[in-house]
Scaffold this motif. Structure first.
Motif, PDB file in Angstrom:
ATOM      1  N   ILE A 109      49.060  49.714  57.322  1.00 56.78           N
ATOM      2  CA  ILE A 109      50.302  49.379  56.636  1.00 56.78           C
ATOM      3  C   ILE A 109      50.657  47.927  56.968  1.00 56.78           C
ATOM      4  O   ILE A 109      50.109  47.339  57.911  1.00 56.78           O
ATOM      5  N   THR A 110      51.553  47.329  56.205  1.00 57.53           N
ATOM      6  CA  THR A 110      52.010  45.973  56.477  1.00 57.53           C
ATOM      7  C   THR A 110      53.093  46.009  57.554  1.00 57.53           C
ATOM      8  O   THR A 110      53.990  46.842  57.511  1.00 57.53           O
ATOM      9  N   VAL A 111      52.999  45.110  58.527  1.00 56.75           N
ATOM     10  CA  VAL A 111      54.021  44.990  59.570  1.00 56.75           C
ATOM     11  C   VAL A 111      54.519  43.554  59.577  1.00 56.75           C
ATOM     12  O   VAL A 111      53.717  42.620  59.621  1.00 56.75           O
ATOM     13  N   LYS A 112      55.830  43.361  59.525  1.00 59.74           N
ATOM     14  CA  LYS A 112      56.390  42.015  59.483  1.00 59.74           C
ATOM     15  C   LYS A 112      57.720  41.966  60.214  1.00 59.74           C
ATOM     16  O   LYS A 112      58.352  42.995  60.451  1.00 59.74           O
TER      17      LYS A 112
ATOM     18  N   GLU B  38      60.171  47.911  51.178  1.00 62.66           N
ATOM     19  CA  GLU B  38      59.081  48.431  50.357  1.00 62.66           C
ATOM     20  C   GLU B  38      58.356  49.547  51.092  1.00 62.66           C
ATOM     21  O   GLU B  38      58.191  49.493  52.321  1.00 62.66           O
TER      22      GLU B  38
ATOM     23  N   PRO C  15      59.468  53.074  53.747  1.00 59.77           N
ATOM     24  CA  PRO C  15      59.455  51.928  54.655  1.00 59.77           C
ATOM     25  C   PRO C  15      59.762  52.369  56.081  1.00 59.77           C
ATOM     26  O   PRO C  15      60.285  53.468  56.308  1.00 59.77           O
TER      27      PRO C  15
ATOM     28  N   SER D 137      47.933  53.923  54.576  1.00 56.43           N
ATOM     29  CA  SER D 137      48.332  52.870  53.635  1.00 56.43           C
ATOM     30  C   SER D 137      49.174  53.427  52.499  1.00 56.43           C
ATOM     31  O   SER D 137      49.937  52.703  51.863  1.00 56.43           O
TER      32      SER D 137
ATOM     33  N   TYR E 261      59.255  46.959  59.204  1.00 56.58           N
ATOM     34  CA  TYR E 261      60.091  45.779  59.406  1.00 56.58           C
ATOM     35  C   TYR E 261      60.639  45.804  60.832  1.00 56.58           C
ATOM     36  O   TYR E 261      61.382  46.719  61.202  1.00 56.58           O
TER      37      TYR E 261
ATOM     38  N   ASN F  22      50.438  43.907  62.712  1.00 58.23           N
ATOM     39  CA  ASN F  22      49.967  43.819  61.328  1.00 58.23           C
ATOM     40  C   ASN F  22      48.446  43.683  61.269  1.00 58.23           C
ATOM     41  O   ASN F  22      47.803  44.194  60.348  1.00 58.23           O
TER      42      ASN F  22
ATOM     43  N   THR G  23      55.558  49.508  54.373  1.00 60.65           N
ATOM     44  CA  THR G  23      55.789  48.289  55.145  1.00 60.65           C
ATOM     45  C   THR G  23      56.727  48.592  56.308  1.00 60.65           C
ATOM     46  O   THR G  23      57.716  49.309  56.141  1.00 60.65           O
TER      47      THR G  23
END
Length: 365
Positions: free
Chosen positions: A230-233, A242, A205, A200, A247, A225, A245
């Motif tokens: 970590i954030t996955v989008k 960011e 990025p 995290s 992408y 995600n 994250t």
């Protein structure tokens, strides 16, 4: 010897079209058809096909339930056929995680009268799947790191790099670092291995190109995600990147990473033609990053057909300050894209898929 194919679909029209396409190939023959998952399990055991085409949406036993039983009772390479509805996309992403080699998006729904539009894709993907050793779909070897020039014991990797740390700016580099990943067939499961091994506190990025048609990358991002810390989008045009994250380029769009003052920004376009048959293209992503100057970069090329990523990596290498990681032959579902990178002598390390996250942290940390 021709590869033996079992076609599974509840529509007689679709079974006939798919069978005709495959039978027209010199490399394959249709040895049987099945109307649903239950029928398919019986036929697999009796006919021993080399590969199966499996519809996602079927009565009695749908494609996901059938796939689970196939992989546990009589494993064989499977290519899923799916509609591009939200539900269809979500089920298809699950199927790839459960062991399907690849999937094909029907051009116009469950019964696609215009299936001939993707005849070449069907034949190519089914034949490619027939060549995948079933052992690669059932399990992966332990992580090992191999350099093109020398062997490296994985004990040499600093395992503490995977522990959560307080985020800190990279010294002597004004812009944030950037991790880039390119992959195709077998990519969703490979991405799961890698992204779930990133902490995290990741100080950069991640920009990802996964070859997929429109309508599926959002479901892939949502699923990853839910599994990663970590954030996955799915990437959006104009958004600033960011740290921590990932992408994923939307299907049907090329993705570039651009400078926006001291930040990195996503630039999406669908006006440009596909590159080497792909949009999004790994080459386009990598080439865009070659203009980012002093930004520290790690470029990863994983399982997939073809050579997408090699030309872009050449551009990246010309600008310096990039480390290239290629997935090893041992864990690739399809050893095409990494093989091309390694053959061009562009890979700094060749790593089994389970060790890629660790290698990324070694270079970014």
């Amino acid at each position: 010897m021709k590869k033996r194919v079992l076609v599974v679909d509840d529509s007689a029209f679709m079974r006939k079209l798919i069978s005709d396409f495959i039978s027209a190939s010199e490399e394959m023959e249709v040895v049987g058809i099945a109307r649903n998952g239950e029928d398919a399990l019986v036929k697999i055991k009796n006919l021993s096909p080399d590969v199966i085409t499996l519809d996602v949406e079927m009565p009695k036993m749908n494609g996901i339930e059938a796939l689970k039983k196939i992989m546990s009772e009589c494993p064989v390479p499977v290519v899923m056929l799916s509609s591009t509805t939200k539900e269809g996309a979500e089920e298809t992403i699950k199927a790839v995680q459960y062991g399907a080699v690849d999937f094909i998006a029907k051009p116009s729904g469950t019964i696609s009268l215009d299936l001939h539009k993707i005849q070449e894709e069907i034949v190519r993907k089914v034949y490619t799947a027939s060549l995948v050793p079933i052992t690669k779909l059932l399990g992966q070897p332990s992580p090992t790191v191999v350099s093109p020039n020398r062997k490296v014991n994985h004990e040499e990797i600093d395992e503490s790099a995977l522990e959560c740390k307080t985020a800190r700016p990279m010294q002597d580099i004004q812009k944030p670092g950037l991790i880039m990943i390119g992959t195709s067939t077998g990519g969703p499961r490979a991405l799961q291995h890698v992204l779930t091994n990133l902490p995290s506190s990741l100080d950069a990025p991640v920009a990802i190109v996964q070859h997929m048609p429109p309508g599926f990358t959002k479901s892939l991002a949502d699923r990853l995600n839910s599994l990663a810390v970590i954030t996955v989008k799915e990437a959006e045009h104009g958004e600033l990147l960011e740290k921590g994250t990932a992408y994923i380029a939307p299907g049907g769009f090329h993705m570039r990473i651009m400078n926006e003052e001291s930040n990195l920004m996503v630039h999406l376009t669908k006006e440009e033609p596909p590159r080497n048959g792909h949009r999004p293209s790994v080459d386009v992503l990598f080439e865009s990053a070659s203009t980012l100057g002093s930004c520290k970069k790690v470029a990863v090329v994983m399982t997939g057909m073809g050579s997408d990523g090699t030309e872009g990596l050449m551009k990246l290498k010309e600008t310096g300050n990039v480390t290239a990681i290629a997935e090893s032959h041992e864990t690739c579902i399809v050893y095409g894209m990494p093989k091309s990178v390694i053959a061009a002598k562009l890979a700094d390390e060749v790593v089994n898929v389970e060790g890629i996250g660790q290698s990324i942290m070694k270079y970014m940390g």
